[in-house]
Motif scaffolding. Structure first.
Motif, PDB file in Angstrom:
ATOM      1  N   GLN A  90     -64.825 -35.462  31.811  1.00 36.29           N
ATOM      2  CA  GLN A  90     -64.484 -34.857  30.528  1.00 36.29           C
ATOM      3  C   GLN A  90     -65.668 -34.882  29.565  1.00 36.29           C
ATOM      4  O   GLN A  90     -65.856 -33.972  28.756  1.00 36.29           O
ATOM      5  N   GLN A  91     -66.490 -35.933  29.654  1.00 35.60           N
ATOM      6  CA  GLN A  91     -67.670 -35.987  28.796  1.00 35.60           C
ATOM      7  C   GLN A  91     -68.706 -34.956  29.222  1.00 35.60           C
ATOM      8  O   GLN A  91     -69.392 -34.352  28.387  1.00 35.60           O
ATOM      9  N   TYR A  94     -67.650 -31.682  27.863  1.00 37.04           N
ATOM     10  CA  TYR A  94     -67.936 -31.604  26.421  1.00 37.04           C
ATOM     11  C   TYR A  94     -69.401 -31.271  26.178  1.00 37.04           C
ATOM     12  O   TYR A  94     -69.750 -30.392  25.389  1.00 37.04           O
ATOM     13  N   LEU A 121     -65.108 -26.166  21.328  1.00 35.74           N
ATOM     14  CA  LEU A 121     -65.203 -27.614  21.293  1.00 35.74           C
ATOM     15  C   LEU A 121     -63.935 -28.219  20.714  1.00 35.74           C
ATOM     16  O   LEU A 121     -63.277 -27.619  19.877  1.00 35.74           O
ATOM     17  N   PRO A 125     -65.508 -35.217  19.902  1.00 32.40           N
ATOM     18  CA  PRO A 125     -65.847 -35.491  21.291  1.00 32.40           C
ATOM     19  C   PRO A 125     -65.314 -36.838  21.731  1.00 32.40           C
ATOM     20  O   PRO A 125     -64.969 -37.687  20.914  1.00 32.40           O
ATOM     21  N   MET A 157     -60.330 -29.322  28.539  1.00 31.70           N
ATOM     22  CA  MET A 157     -61.065 -29.888  27.409  1.00 31.70           C
ATOM     23  C   MET A 157     -60.117 -30.336  26.320  1.00 31.70           C
ATOM     24  O   MET A 157     -60.157 -31.461  25.867  1.00 31.70           O
ATOM     25  N   ASN A 161     -58.633 -34.091  25.033  1.00 30.88           N
ATOM     26  CA  ASN A 161     -58.703 -34.497  23.638  1.00 30.88           C
ATOM     27  C   ASN A 161     -57.319 -34.858  23.122  1.00 30.88           C
ATOM     28  O   ASN A 161     -57.144 -35.831  22.404  1.00 30.88           O
ATOM     29  N   ASP A 179     -72.188 -35.450  17.112  1.00 26.12           N
ATOM     30  CA  ASP A 179     -70.846 -34.939  16.831  1.00 26.12           C
ATOM     31  C   ASP A 179     -70.809 -34.160  15.527  1.00 26.12           C
ATOM     32  O   ASP A 179     -70.110 -33.171  15.400  1.00 26.12           O
TER      33      ASP A 179
END
Length: 800
Positions: A90-91, A94, A121, A125, A157, A161, A179
């Motif tokens: 997932q990172q 991002y 986005l 994050p 994504m 989140n 960020d």
């Protein structure tokens, strides 16, 4: 079965892969490992499928340069020798989306080729963490369909989140520079991304996509609250014109809070934005209106102006942030530069105002008026010469008075300020022969207070040159020399004795400040304090003030022809230009005023409570007088993609129909008729018999402006200023119109306002050309003056 959290940590991706564009094979290999693994999770596979889809599309656009690679390296996490950072799927998603966002913004990738979602986005994050052997549990959806080839940004994504652990949600305060940059990019691009149309039917969407769209709708709603875009989210705000234009004030403690808009005296005329001082308060306008209020900052914008517009709800922007500003306070521009000003914008200068702002041109214009009308009528300026052109003439006059007390002369650079380059001389060899200077007879017998010489700074505001309207602020500054005056020739080099400029005298150790606007102490007083002091010494202050008004009016008229020609040639609409002048006046021992100079950018720096008290109130009243209006969205958003806009009530926004505009044929005939016969008093009075729509617009603007004058006094036109019409180089119709209107209704203003309002209710002032025959001058001439709307009294009377 393997715990989902431990499995996610087994398939982490090094940050170095993101920082190296040549690692595409490594990503392919990683996808193969995940696909072939017996322990794969659909979420991770889908994540990497989306990531590689992005990379594949990116490789197709490699012919475009990646101009943001250096900056991108600052946004992506770095590996250090002491700590090997890894990215979970997932990172990784991002960070890749961050890169995609930046490449789109820098035009390295065409947006329409890769975007198919309304959000790139997440709102924040997922925090990057180092690899650890300790158990790490994270909720990952168990069922995720592979995305289509058209979808570049994985919907997982937003799912990651939205299903983030409480630990991640608690990290809001630890968001770093990366960020903040991401959120800034999202905010700026949200408006464009919202325009992407999603035409897929409900039958083509699986449950996950439907859940994802619900979440994106929440993100969209949140972005609309903070975005500067004109989208439908604003339609949820209720804009009630009746409430916003209410004259009622509410009180909080000892402070009165007024409406953010000033209502017009007339129907079907838009309101004006209200400004206030630091001791006053206004109701904040609703967000849809405030978003239209932008003030362009410049290098010379004074803090007193900045703080005043901020209190009114304006947002300060730089010249790089767009051209949709309403007002600015900047340096004077060359006349052609005024062509770029939009109809709803205002700039604090007239083209051509340097005709009185420069010392040499000020004298040339006043000298011309002396030659045409008589020196006696323009005797408020000392004898002046512009060198080197007038050198021989000056030399002859100098030799004639060399042995008298009048042999003192003051030399000034033609375009300087703050006392720079000014000297007092008494010898011919002290005069420069080649350098351009202005040489003026020095007033050697000034009026002294406590032995000190002083001058007065008067604030004069001109909102319009055609028709000419002049306002004088009721307060100002009296600035004293910091050393006692002496007429001795030996003291001529002492700048602290002969110059009154604050910028000069503040360096004298004897200079004393004054923080009380009502006190007569120190070396700077308020003008009101000065008048009170002179009254106690039996000075006829009223007569002095009248002479000062006469001086101001004649000086501005001397440059009227230049300003009007340049304004007509370079400004779209006269509404867009206005100017504050700083008149410097000195009194001789008989209290006769003389003009020293005129400043087109008077200093508004406030270094003391006295300055703030005088200049703060003056700027507030000036901005209220200037008449800023909320612009129409169609005037601001004139290019780019069509946007969904919340409609603003027409009664609240800028309406160009209310402002003076091009003349119809009928109106041109009337203008010509009275301009050619302005010397005939009987003919002049008939100018009000038929009011054309253009006449109404001028009169409405004038009456509304006068009602907002605050502590300004209108010194032209008045019922006593008809005598000044002869000084204009060309007779101007609007000056005649206002002169006759004010003369007729000077003692019965309500009656005149009621007459204009009766026409406004019928929207006569919005017609162009006139439709109603009762407001046509040519029709009136045919009917020999029998107009159906004329008042019962004799129209030729002056109403007194």
């Amino acid at each position: 079965m393997h715990p989902t959290g431990s499995y996610a940590l087994q398939y982490v991706v090094p940050v170095s892969i993101l920082n190296d564009d040549d690692n595409y094979p490594k990503l392919l290999q990683r996808r193969q490992e995940l696909t072939d693994s017996d322990r794969k999770l659909p979420a991770i596979a889908a994540t990497f499928e989306q990531t590689l889809t992005f990379v594949e599309n990116f490789k197709c656009n490699q012919q475009k340069s990646i101009i943001g690679k250096t900056r991108l390296s600052t946004l992506l996490p770095k590996e250090t020798d002491g700590e090997k950072k890894q990215l979970t799927p997932q990172q990784l998603c991002y960070q890749l989306n961050l890169k995609l966002e930046y490449l789109i913004r820098t035009r390295a990738i065409e947006q329409h080729r890769v975007i198919s979602r309304t959000s790139i986005l997440p709102t924040r994050p997922i925090k990057t963490k180092t690899v650890s052997k300790e158990p790490f549990n994270r909720s990952i959806p168990s069922i995720v369909n592979r995305s289509t080839e058209k979808t570049i940004i994985s919907s997982s994504m937003t799912t990651f989140n939205s299903t983030a652990t409480q630990e991640d949600l608690a990290d809001k305060d630890s968001i770093g520079d990366n960020d903040e940059a991401c959120e800034e990019m999202v905010e700026e691009e949200n408006v464009t991304l919202l325009q992407q149309q999603q035409q897929q039917t409900m039958t083509d969407k699986d449950p996950f996509e439907m859940e994802d769209e619900e979440y994106e709708a929440e993100i969209e709603e949140e972005s609309l609250r903070s975005s500067e875009s004109d989208v439908d989210g604003e339609s949820t705000v209720t804009l009630d014109p009746i409430q916003l234009l209410s004259d009622k004030t509410r009180r909080v403690g000892n402070t009165e809070i007024k409406s953010g808009l000033i209502r017009s005296l007339f129907e079907n005329v838009p309101p004006i934005i209200r400004f206030c001082t630091e001791t006053q308060r206004i109701e904040p306008l609703p967000a849809p209106l405030q978003k239209m209020m932008k003030w362009k900052m410049s290098a010379i914008t004074p803090n007193i102006v900045k703080s005043t517009v901020l209190r009114s709800g304006f947002r300060l922007i730089s010249s790089e942030e767009g051209v949709d500003w309403l007002g600015t306070w900047s340096r004077h521009m060359k006349p052609p530069c005024f062509k770029a000003i939009r109809e709803y914008q205002k700039i604090n200068h007239f083209p051509g105002s340097f005709q009185i702002g420069r010392k040499d041109r000020l004298w040339r214009n006043l000298s011309h008026m002396q030659a045409v009308h008589s020196r006696r009528e323009f005797d408020f300026v000392p004898q002046t010469f512009v060198l080197p052109a007038d050198f021989l003439l000056f030399k002859r006059v100098f030799e004639e008075t060399a042995d008298s007390k009048e042999s003192k002369w003051i030399i000034k650079p033609p375009a300087s300020a703050r006392g720079q380059g000014i000297r007092v001389i008494s010898k011919m060899d002290q005069v420069p022969k080649k350098r351009p200077v202005v040489v003026q007879r020095y007033i050697a017998n000034p009026y002294l207070i406590n032995g000190h010489k002083f001058d007065m700074r008067l604030y004069v505001y001109v909102p319009s040159h055609d028709p000419l309207r002049i306002y004088l602020f009721d307060d100002g500054l009296a600035r004293f020399a910091s050393r006692k005056y002496s007429s001795s020739v030996k003291s001529l080099s002492d700048r602290f004795m002969h110059l009154t400029n604050y910028s000069v005298n503040r360096y004298n150790s004897e200079y004393r400040t004054n923080n009380d606007s009502a006190a007569c102490t120190g070396h700077k007083w308020s003008l009101k304090a000065l008048w009170a002091y002179l009254k106690k010494r039996d000075v006829d202050v009223a007569d002095v003030i009248e002479k000062i008004k006469d001086l101001v009016i004649k000086t501005i008229i001397s440059a009227d022809a230049f300003v009007n020609v340049l304004t007509k040639a370079n400004v779209r609409r006269k509404f867009s230009v206005h100017e504050l002048f700083g008149f410097d006046v000195i009194l001789d021992e008989n209290c006769k005023p003389y003009i020293v100079e005129v400043n087109i950018s008077p200093s508004l720096h406030s270094n003391s409570p006295l300055d703030i008290s005088v200049k703060g109130a003056m700027i507030c009243d000036l901005l209220n007088l200037s008449g800023f209006m909320i612009p129409d969205r169609r005037d601001i958003i004139s290019d780019g993609p069509v946007r969904r806009k919340a409609k603003l009530p027409k009664s609240l926004i800028f309406d160009r129909r209310v402002l003076p505009q091009g003349l119809s044929t009928d109106e041109k005939v009337k203008h010509q008729y009275f301009s050619q016969r302005y010397n005939d008093e009987q003919v002049r009075k008939n100018i009000l018999d038929v009011l054309t729509p253009d006449d109404l617009r001028i009169l409405i603007e004038t009456e509304d402006e006068f009602a907002r004058r605050g502590s300004f006094e209108r010194i032209f036109p008045t019922n006593q200023t008809r005598k000044y019409l002869k000084y204009f180089e060309t007779p101007r119709y609007y000056n005649i119109l206002l002169s006759e209107w004010i003369t007729k209704y000077t003692r019965n203003e309500d009656r005149g306002i009621a007459l204009l309002n009766s026409f406004c209710k019928k929207e006569i002032h919005l017609q162009h050309p006139a439709v109603d025959p009762n407001h046509m001058w040519t029709q009136y001439q045919k009917n020999q003056g029998h107009s159906s709307y004329r008042e019962n009294d004799n129209p030729n009377t002056n109403g007194t």
